[in-house]
Design an enzyme around this catalytic site. Sequence first.
Site, PDB file in Angstrom:
ATOM      1  N   CYS A  44      -2.059  -1.570   0.559  1.00 14.40           N
ATOM      2  CA  CYS A  44      -0.867  -1.779  -0.277  1.00 14.40           C
ATOM      3  C   CYS A  44       0.305  -0.952   0.261  1.00 14.40           C
ATOM      4  O   CYS A  44       0.276   0.274   0.209  1.00 14.40           O
ATOM      5  CB  CYS A  44      -1.200  -1.387  -1.714  1.00 14.40           C
ATOM      6  SG  CYS A  44       0.205  -1.230  -2.824  1.00 14.40           S
ATOM      7  N   CYS A  47       1.956   1.359  -2.241  1.00 10.69           N
ATOM      8  CA  CYS A  47       1.039   2.478  -2.524  1.00 10.69           C
ATOM      9  C   CYS A  47       1.159   3.540  -1.440  1.00 10.69           C
ATOM     10  O   CYS A  47       1.205   4.741  -1.735  1.00 10.69           O
ATOM     11  CB  CYS A  47      -0.406   1.989  -2.601  1.00 10.69           C
ATOM     12  SG  CYS A  47      -0.720   0.774  -3.894  1.00 10.69           S
TER      13      CYS A  47
END
Length: 114
Positions: A44, A47
Amino acid sequence: MADSPARTGNDSTTAARHVGSERAFDDLLATEGTLLVDFYADWCGPCRMMASTVEELAAEADATVAKVDVDELSPIAAEYEVRSIPAFVVFEDGEPTERLVGMQEKADLRAAIE
């Protein structure tokens, strides 16, 4: 990663704790007053962009900061209805009290745990 006790407090060497098992997560919920959990995945992009902010907050805040990889611990992510990442859930005495989804400013995360 070992399931050692989480470190708390305003210690500059404190890092966000990677949660490696459901048992370790349950232990954190049972022992930590205020806990910020960063639900993330290695693949991600947002993230990864939040990682340094989460680490800085872990070093500065009195609350415990933990990271849960949604791929490794999908049952935990499902239990707390994490559908988008990054997602941040604040727990007080084992109970979820606040949820933030997506990229966040450090000040907003700090406010959520104070």
